[in-house]
Design an enzyme around this catalytic site. Sequence first.
Site, PDB file in Angstrom:
ATOM      1  N   GLN A 495       0.202  -4.909  -1.529  1.00 24.66           N
ATOM      2  CA  GLN A 495      -1.200  -4.539  -1.300  1.00 24.66           C
ATOM      3  C   GLN A 495      -1.332  -3.598  -0.109  1.00 24.66           C
ATOM      4  O   GLN A 495      -2.321  -2.873  -0.013  1.00 24.66           O
ATOM      5  CB  GLN A 495      -2.058  -5.795  -1.129  1.00 24.66           C
ATOM      6  CG  GLN A 495      -2.114  -6.390   0.279  1.00 24.66           C
ATOM      7  CD  GLN A 495      -0.927  -7.267   0.611  1.00 24.66           C
ATOM      8  OE1 GLN A 495       0.186  -6.995   0.170  1.00 24.66           O
ATOM      9  NE2 GLN A 495      -1.131  -8.293   1.389  1.00 24.66           N
ATOM     10  N   SER A 535      -8.218 -11.340  -1.758  1.00 17.20           N
ATOM     11  CA  SER A 535      -8.697 -10.106  -1.111  1.00 17.20           C
ATOM     12  C   SER A 535      -9.286 -10.384   0.276  1.00 17.20           C
ATOM     13  O   SER A 535     -10.200  -9.703   0.708  1.00 17.20           O
ATOM     14  CB  SER A 535      -9.761  -9.408  -1.969  1.00 17.20           C
ATOM     15  OG  SER A 535      -9.363  -9.311  -3.298  1.00 17.20           O
ATOM     16  N   LYS A 733     -13.831  -4.337   3.873  1.00 18.85           N
ATOM     17  CA  LYS A 733     -13.582  -5.559   3.116  1.00 18.85           C
ATOM     18  C   LYS A 733     -12.372  -5.294   2.223  1.00 18.85           C
ATOM     19  O   LYS A 733     -11.916  -4.167   2.109  1.00 18.85           O
ATOM     20  CB  LYS A 733     -14.769  -5.883   2.198  1.00 18.85           C
ATOM     21  CG  LYS A 733     -16.095  -6.037   2.886  1.00 18.85           C
ATOM     22  CD  LYS A 733     -17.184  -6.355   1.864  1.00 18.85           C
ATOM     23  CE  LYS A 733     -17.325  -5.245   0.848  1.00 18.85           C
ATOM     24  NZ  LYS A 733     -18.271  -5.534  -0.216  1.00 18.85           N
ATOM     25  N   GLY A 734     -11.924  -6.361   1.569  1.00 22.33           N
ATOM     26  CA  GLY A 734     -10.754  -6.224   0.714  1.00 22.33           C
ATOM     27  C   GLY A 734     -11.068  -5.597  -0.639  1.00 22.33           C
ATOM     28  O   GLY A 734     -12.229  -5.353  -0.970  1.00 22.33           O
ATOM     29  N   GLY A 736      -8.322  -6.042  -3.437  1.00 27.28           N
ATOM     30  CA  GLY A 736      -7.220  -6.355  -4.353  1.00 27.28           C
ATOM     31  C   GLY A 736      -7.642  -6.805  -5.732  1.00 27.28           C
ATOM     32  O   GLY A 736      -6.922  -6.614  -6.702  1.00 27.28           O
ATOM     33  N   GLU A 737      -8.813  -7.411  -5.836  1.00 24.84           N
ATOM     34  CA  GLU A 737      -9.224  -7.987  -7.126  1.00 24.84           C
ATOM     35  C   GLU A 737     -10.371  -7.240  -7.790  1.00 24.84           C
ATOM     36  O   GLU A 737     -10.627  -7.418  -8.976  1.00 24.84           O
ATOM     37  CB  GLU A 737      -9.664  -9.439  -6.905  1.00 24.84           C
ATOM     38  CG  GLU A 737      -8.589 -10.304  -6.303  1.00 24.84           C
ATOM     39  CD  GLU A 737      -9.177 -11.576  -5.709  1.00 24.84           C
ATOM     40  OE1 GLU A 737      -8.819 -12.649  -6.192  1.00 24.84           O
ATOM     41  OE2 GLU A 737      -9.988 -11.489  -4.780  1.00 24.84           O
TER      42      GLU A 737
END
Lengths: 780, 277
Positions: A495, A535, A733-734, A736-737
Amino acid sequence: MTQTTPIATGSGTGVGSRRTRVGAEGKVRGQLRHVADRPAGGAAHVAVHRSTRPHARILAIDVSQAAELEGVDAVVTGADLHAVFGERVFTGPAFSDQPPLAVDRVRYVGEPVAAVLARDVATAREAAELVYVEYEDLEPVYDVEDALEGRAFVHDHLKPSVVFGDLRHLSGKSETNIAYEYNLRLGDAAAAGSEAAETAAHEFWAPPVHHVPIELPATVAWVEAGRLELFTTTQTPSYVRQSVADMLGLPLSHVRVRVAPLGGSFGSKMYDRLEPLLAALAWTQKREVRMVASREEAFMLTTRHGAEVISSMSADAEGNIVAASADVRYDTGAFADVGPRITAKSGMIAVGPYRVPNVSITSRCIYTNKPSAGPFRGFGVPQVTWSHESLVDELARARGEDPAAYRRRNLLREGDEGYMGTVIHSADFVGCLDAVTEAIGWDTPLDRGEGRWRRGRGVAVGIKAVLTPTVANAVLQLNQDGSATLMISTVDMGQGSDTIMPQIVAEVLGLDSEQIRVVAADTDVTPYDTITAGSRSTYHTGNAVRGVAERMRERVLDLAAARTGSAREDLKLDSGGVLNTATGKRYSIAELVHEHFGARGATLTEEYNFTTSWQPYDKATGRSPKVTEHWFAGAVAAQITVDRKTGRVHVEDLAVAGDVGRAINPTLVEQQLTGSAIMGLGHALFDELVFDQGQVINGTLLDYQLPSVKDLPDRLTPIVIESPHATGPFGAKGVGETGIIPIAPAVANAIRDAVGVRITRLPLSPERVLQAMNQAGVEE
Amino acid sequence: VRPPLHQPTSLGEVCELLDTLEDPMVYGGGTAIQILIKQGVLFAGNFVDLSRVPGLDGIEESGDGLRVGPMATVRRMETTELVRRRTPLAAETYGHVANPRVRNTASVGGNIAHGDYRLDPPTALLVLDARVELTSVRGTRSLPIREFFVDFQVTAVEPGELITAIEIPAAAAGSTSAYVKLSSLGANDWPAASVAALLDPERRTLRLGLGALAPMPRYVEVPLDGGGVDEAVKSALAAVEPELDPIPDIRGSADYKRGLGRVAAEDAVRRAWEDAR
């Protein structure tokens, strides 16, 4: 909390830079050392004998032939481990229901029953086949329907772990396969639904799928001076330390968990995988032991929850969504794993990112006799998104409205309180929707095709909450020469955390992020971090990293003030070092630290903690004013063709957008969006773990297919939406998803658009699509 | 325990080993064997590896066709200019096998020796009327490929024999052809149905090779009586129908695969027909 660091240009490798991924060349050249690359040395190789029954009592295990095979050192059964550790042998993040080797009873085909320690892998595997088990079959629970009928039970009693206080009331509950149930009630969904002008209702199914990371799970364990050491492929080193320490009855100081860069994971290397078994074997056998799962074994270690969603959505005469309901049934397999958390966190948003005044959601985590399901990129949300994004599409079509425009007017907006009780902030659903539709030319005329090839467009929007509450810590060492070493327990599994965390430090301290190294997670060295998953790292660990960098900046400025006799308020730190803004004089970090310690190579150390909190669900309504620290928003639009003769779907154009608050590294964000879109396309079109009487029948890469380069859309556009989060590190913010969540319904909605059929079961395989067209009488 | 690996350096030695060893199996590229080993369904006493025997990987002109050694890779069949020119249908079909990594390793001999019903190349070899040369200590024999595939994963290779060449005649000048592969999962997957079609210059005969549509590759010859392409399709479908006996699996039900077989047959015939114009 307020933003204390202004956004500076820094050295050009800070926040917002597209610096190259750390370790990329090593990965391509095969030079990066993964866990399985550790030389085996004198370690005993472990192979496992697995259950051939979905549900049975173990009457006897004959290990004599296996033990006699030359090169075999030991054969260990669940009873052997239970004799040493007692009930502590059962582990798990939510329920203590998972033994490293079956004790008395097997609960799925493939469950480890006995472990062989041998001089090499081939001998260990050969011996594992020489273990003979006598079973007495019990009635199997193959699916959620079986489970809810309640004729047979996967576990005699529920055993919530000590970790989650809110599960305590379930302890000892018997005669149920429901590990956990979450309910959300707002207004009166039944009444509002019955009075509505338009209702769409269906039963949806998303099958179990597997993560298929390139790197296979591997664990090496040994005992050193009375301490247990683990070198393992895990996203959750802090969790594994706790879990293993609990099992062995050791203080945390006596368990060390180390991690190497992971070759992908997607949730498959979390919580209790190979680690409890290898730890128990190393501890009881006083040997270094190692196990590298085969690809076929990896399919049985964990899966994504198959989920049934029985749902409806209703609108009034003006088209406002007035009611929605969802009965969500997650098939968690033989062990709860983190299923109860998935059940609640995904259940609470099961009717989508819409303004809905009347909501009824029941979400259940259900045991069956299948391999355990656990976390998977998206954490249960893609399964419910499959439902709500199909329903909202049907509502729009029933009203004759454009599906994008219809969503647009019903989507949650900044400042809205969602039906789950929490306010929406930094989740630009509308921006994501508009970006993806524009990218595929949604409003341009569409050649719908004729005869064999039909063309259509579809869109879908996704919402997900970040895991809350969680804990992140960071320790930063500023080296005398101006380089830095960052200690966090975030695991880089592709990631890109090893790339972006230094960018945050660099931004604050004016350093070059290429000179900042992240230490591989090592519980002896790197501080506690809840998990690398969901995430959460960019926001949570990112905030800890920003915090520690800011403390370091203050430390350096204090030091500069003291050494140079400057007024503290005149000093600032930037890419040129410390600047006295009153005198214009500059002092480099290198000379300040050198002079301070009188030593080259000295280090300054700081630490910082970042912890989020939540408010538990209201017992009566399942709502909470702060159910999550922040939201993820994403959207996907697709243009596809359907072959009327074969049912095959071809994706011509796909756009995927995610609101990431702020992209710390836009290239990595685009890669996450692209990667999750491709993975999601597999789930949409053909990925599926197929079971026959509890047995996985396609658990090999010959039969379990992943999208290859030939399956990619003709055009794939990742779009970064930046709606800064007030408390994110630099607004971030994340991601990954985000991209995977709305893919499958976007494709299904495009099929609906192209040929007029609504398919409610995944995957959208050619046979399923063809059947639907035949049944609907779509003209050839 | 894995069977011992023997690595002879001459054809004579290979034949000796195949004659004397217990349950020997020829090891070519290994792409099929490694999978079968992993699945635990391969039963061989000894492996006889051909990689050190010189001269088994040739792709040569022979008459107006080709003579291909068993160790030529599938990838070379796809890319070699000579193959593309002499037997374009073979080059096209070999180019559809799995993915480039597999094609670079898999061998031409091993591919047909595997005898799997889903393989791509046999469909083209059947319509091109290839011959398989088999060698053993008893000597050499040549067998039409149309007699080579005997049953589900069973070929006409006798104990002690190895494939030493595949002879592929060029189709008559002016012939046209097409290969159609339909997969139901990933694009690189085995076919759920595949058809190779060859049309002679006078359009008197249509030759069809069927893959994945029965427990073994099937060959169908369709006489044409001078009609247009629609009639050719009709005749082809009528001829193909009794041959359709697909094995249901995760790639589709038998009904679905039969349907795909008809689509593949029609597509292949139409493409071969268009190719002629």
